[in-house]
Scaffold this active site. Structure first.
Site, PDB file in Angstrom:
ATOM      1  N   ASP A  58      21.057  34.570  65.736  1.00  0.00           N
ATOM      2  CA  ASP A  58      20.588  34.294  64.361  1.00  0.00           C
ATOM      3  C   ASP A  58      21.579  34.875  63.351  1.00  0.00           C
ATOM      4  O   ASP A  58      21.345  35.921  62.762  1.00  0.00           O
ATOM      5  CB  ASP A  58      19.200  34.937  64.226  1.00  0.00           C
ATOM      6  CG  ASP A  58      18.597  34.816  62.843  1.00  0.00           C
ATOM      7  OD1 ASP A  58      18.964  33.891  62.102  1.00  0.00           O
ATOM      8  OD2 ASP A  58      17.738  35.672  62.513  1.00  0.00           O
ATOM      9  N   LEU A  59      22.694  34.175  63.171  1.00  0.00           N
ATOM     10  CA  LEU A  59      23.717  34.683  62.239  1.00  0.00           C
ATOM     11  C   LEU A  59      23.695  33.944  60.905  1.00  0.00           C
ATOM     12  O   LEU A  59      24.436  34.298  59.991  1.00  0.00           O
ATOM     13  CB  LEU A  59      25.107  34.610  62.889  1.00  0.00           C
ATOM     14  CG  LEU A  59      25.264  35.466  64.153  1.00  0.00           C
ATOM     15  CD1 LEU A  59      26.673  35.330  64.731  1.00  0.00           C
ATOM     16  CD2 LEU A  59      24.958  36.936  63.883  1.00  0.00           C
ATOM     17  N   LEU A  61      24.841  31.121  59.406  1.00  0.00           N
ATOM     18  CA  LEU A  61      26.142  30.855  58.785  1.00  0.00           C
ATOM     19  C   LEU A  61      25.988  30.066  57.486  1.00  0.00           C
ATOM     20  O   LEU A  61      25.129  29.187  57.375  1.00  0.00           O
ATOM     21  CB  LEU A  61      27.035  30.075  59.765  1.00  0.00           C
ATOM     22  CG  LEU A  61      27.809  30.920  60.787  1.00  0.00           C
ATOM     23  CD1 LEU A  61      26.895  31.664  61.717  1.00  0.00           C
ATOM     24  CD2 LEU A  61      28.780  30.065  61.571  1.00  0.00           C
ATOM     25  N   HIS A  62      26.817  30.397  56.517  1.00  0.00           N
ATOM     26  CA  HIS A  62      26.771  29.745  55.206  1.00  0.00           C
ATOM     27  C   HIS A  62      28.143  29.929  54.555  1.00  0.00           C
ATOM     28  O   HIS A  62      28.442  30.984  54.008  1.00  0.00           O
ATOM     29  CB  HIS A  62      25.669  30.390  54.354  1.00  0.00           C
ATOM     30  CG  HIS A  62      25.404  29.688  53.061  1.00  0.00           C
ATOM     31  ND1 HIS A  62      24.379  30.028  52.217  1.00  0.00           N
ATOM     32  CD2 HIS A  62      26.043  28.659  52.457  1.00  0.00           C
ATOM     33  CE1 HIS A  62      24.379  29.248  51.152  1.00  0.00           C
ATOM     34  NE2 HIS A  62      25.392  28.412  51.279  1.00  0.00           N
ATOM     35  N   ASP A  63      28.981  28.895  54.649  1.00  0.00           N
ATOM     36  CA  ASP A  63      30.340  28.985  54.104  1.00  0.00           C
ATOM     37  C   ASP A  63      30.855  27.561  53.925  1.00  0.00           C
ATOM     38  O   ASP A  63      30.083  26.608  54.097  1.00  0.00           O
ATOM     39  CB  ASP A  63      31.224  29.800  55.076  1.00  0.00           C
ATOM     40  CG  ASP A  63      32.376  30.511  54.364  1.00  0.00           C
ATOM     41  OD1 ASP A  63      32.985  29.895  53.458  1.00  0.00           O
ATOM     42  OD2 ASP A  63      32.679  31.656  54.717  1.00  0.00           O
ATOM     43  N   PRO A  65      32.497  23.979  54.848  1.00  0.00           N
ATOM     44  CA  PRO A  65      32.338  23.257  56.124  1.00  0.00           C
ATOM     45  C   PRO A  65      33.400  23.589  57.167  1.00  0.00           C
ATOM     46  O   PRO A  65      33.082  23.815  58.342  1.00  0.00           O
ATOM     47  CB  PRO A  65      32.422  21.787  55.697  1.00  0.00           C
ATOM     48  CG  PRO A  65      31.906  21.783  54.298  1.00  0.00           C
ATOM     49  CD  PRO A  65      32.378  23.074  53.679  1.00  0.00           C
ATOM     50  N   ASN A  66      34.654  23.679  56.758  1.00  0.00           N
ATOM     51  CA  ASN A  66      35.730  23.949  57.719  1.00  0.00           C
ATOM     52  C   ASN A  66      35.529  25.299  58.421  1.00  0.00           C
ATOM     53  O   ASN A  66      35.642  25.412  59.646  1.00  0.00           O
ATOM     54  CB  ASN A  66      37.079  23.921  56.972  1.00  0.00           C
ATOM     55  CG  ASN A  66      38.247  24.137  57.903  1.00  0.00           C
ATOM     56  OD1 ASN A  66      38.406  23.451  58.898  1.00  0.00           O
ATOM     57  ND2 ASN A  66      39.067  25.137  57.593  1.00  0.00           N
ATOM     58  N   THR A  67      35.186  26.313  57.641  1.00  0.00           N
ATOM     59  CA  THR A  67      34.999  27.653  58.208  1.00  0.00           C
ATOM     60  C   THR A  67      33.794  27.676  59.150  1.00  0.00           C
ATOM     61  O   THR A  67      33.858  28.248  60.244  1.00  0.00           O
ATOM     62  CB  THR A  67      34.796  28.673  57.063  1.00  0.00           C
ATOM     63  OG1 THR A  67      35.950  28.617  56.233  1.00  0.00           O
ATOM     64  CG2 THR A  67      34.609  30.084  57.579  1.00  0.00           C
ATOM     65  N   ARG A 183       2.779  38.179  62.370  1.00  0.00           N
ATOM     66  CA  ARG A 183       2.200  39.521  62.503  1.00  0.00           C
ATOM     67  C   ARG A 183       0.922  39.443  63.318  1.00  0.00           C
ATOM     68  O   ARG A 183       0.138  38.502  63.158  1.00  0.00           O
ATOM     69  CB  ARG A 183       1.842  40.114  61.130  1.00  0.00           C
ATOM     70  CG  ARG A 183       3.032  40.469  60.258  1.00  0.00           C
ATOM     71  CD  ARG A 183       3.765  41.712  60.782  1.00  0.00           C
ATOM     72  NE  ARG A 183       4.889  42.060  59.935  1.00  0.00           N
ATOM     73  CZ  ARG A 183       6.136  41.574  60.068  1.00  0.00           C
ATOM     74  NH1 ARG A 183       6.411  40.710  61.020  1.00  0.00           N
ATOM     75  NH2 ARG A 183       7.089  41.976  59.258  1.00  0.00           N
ATOM     76  N   ARG A 213       8.997  43.214  64.162  1.00  0.00           N
ATOM     77  CA  ARG A 213       8.350  44.528  64.086  1.00  0.00           C
ATOM     78  C   ARG A 213       6.978  44.621  64.735  1.00  0.00           C
ATOM     79  O   ARG A 213       6.612  45.704  65.196  1.00  0.00           O
ATOM     80  CB  ARG A 213       8.305  44.978  62.614  1.00  0.00           C
ATOM     81  CG  ARG A 213       9.681  45.427  62.139  1.00  0.00           C
ATOM     82  CD  ARG A 213       9.808  45.450  60.643  1.00  0.00           C
ATOM     83  NE  ARG A 213       9.883  44.095  60.095  1.00  0.00           N
ATOM     84  CZ  ARG A 213      10.111  43.826  58.806  1.00  0.00           C
ATOM     85  NH1 ARG A 213      10.283  44.809  57.958  1.00  0.00           N
ATOM     86  NH2 ARG A 213      10.180  42.580  58.387  1.00  0.00           N
TER      87      ARG A 213
END
Ligand code: C5P
Length: 235
Positions: A58-59, A61-63, A65-67, A183, A213
């Site tokens: 779950d990273l 990504l948001h940058d 398109p190429n990256t 929860r 949690r």
């Protein structure tokens, strides 16, 4: 049926390993987020795989398109089962992510499931309108992002279970709805704004639940996991 996905929000591998030892070798579906991944690096994924666990990396990504495309090509080699991007990055970025994943998936392996984050479950409607300038109901924004993700070829979205039914109605039941903000009854809600129980999530049509949690901070995490599993399965 997806097992409940346990969010391994820990600062180190030592703490993660100690936590997992309490599960008696049971194969789990775990989620590795930024906190752990940035401390341990990619080797962590191989270690968790060796232990027999499925992994949602779950990273978010948001940058450009190429990256994102190139980053996804690299992530595909790690053998995670599920990865994600922010839908706010746009359709071009999401398509690049899917292409990158496809290109990086080793021969004979399945491409990881690709999800888009719609609105974080910690975001309230007032906050979205004031801070993101999206002047419509939160539900509309989530549906808009879900439709965009679907059109861009993604497999599903991360959303609140409270939005699952609307998404199914609009896009269809096959589109995955992976839902954090879960929860057990009586647990501390903390920073989450839109929470439901595992049972309610299932009733609302969630495909999978992500639980942090309520399990990781429980006095007995394995007992809490079994309770979540039972509620999720029995709904
Ligand atoms: O502890 P808790 O159950 O609230 O943890 C939820 C997990 O799901 C966290 O790891 C959080 O980063 C993640 N998440 C979320 N909302 C999203 C996407 C991911 O809470 N929209």
């Amino acid at each position: 049926m997806f097992k409940p996905i346990i969010a391994l929000d820990f600062p180190s591998w030592d703490e993660t390993r100690a936590f997992l030892q309490g599960f008696y070798g049971e194969p789990l579906y775990v989620k590795v987020g930024m906190e752990l991944f940035y401390q341990t690096g990619p080797g962590l994924i191989a270690s968790l795989k060796e232990m027999g666990h499925d992994i949602f990396l779950d990273l978010k990504l948001h940058d450009i398109p190429n990256t994102v495309g190139k980053a996804m090509k690299g992530l595909a080699r790690l053998d995670a089962d599920m990865v994600n991007v922010h839908a706010a990055g746009g359709s071009e970025m999401m398509k690049a992510a899917a292409e990158g994943l496809e290109a990086g998936t080793p021969a004979g392996k399945n491409r990881p499931v690709l999800l888009a984050v719609t609105q974080l479950t910690s975001t309230s409607e007032v906050q979205m309108q004031k801070e993101q300038g999206i002047l419509k109901p939160l539900r509309d924004s989530v549906l808009n992002y879900a439709a965009l993700a679907h059109e861009s070829g993604l497999d599903g979205v991360v959303c609140s279970a409270l939005e699952a039914r609307d998404i199914t109605d609009r896009i269809g039941a096959d589109f995955l709805k992976v839902t954090p903000g879960i929860r057990l009854a009586g647990d501390d809600v903390s920073d989450q704004k839109r929470v439901v129980t595992p049972q309610k999530a299932r009733e609302l049509g969630a495909t999978a639940i992500v639980v942090g949690r309520s399990i990781t901070q429980a006095a007995d995490p394995y007992a809490a996991y079994l309770k979540v599993k039972e509620q999720w399965g029995n709904a």
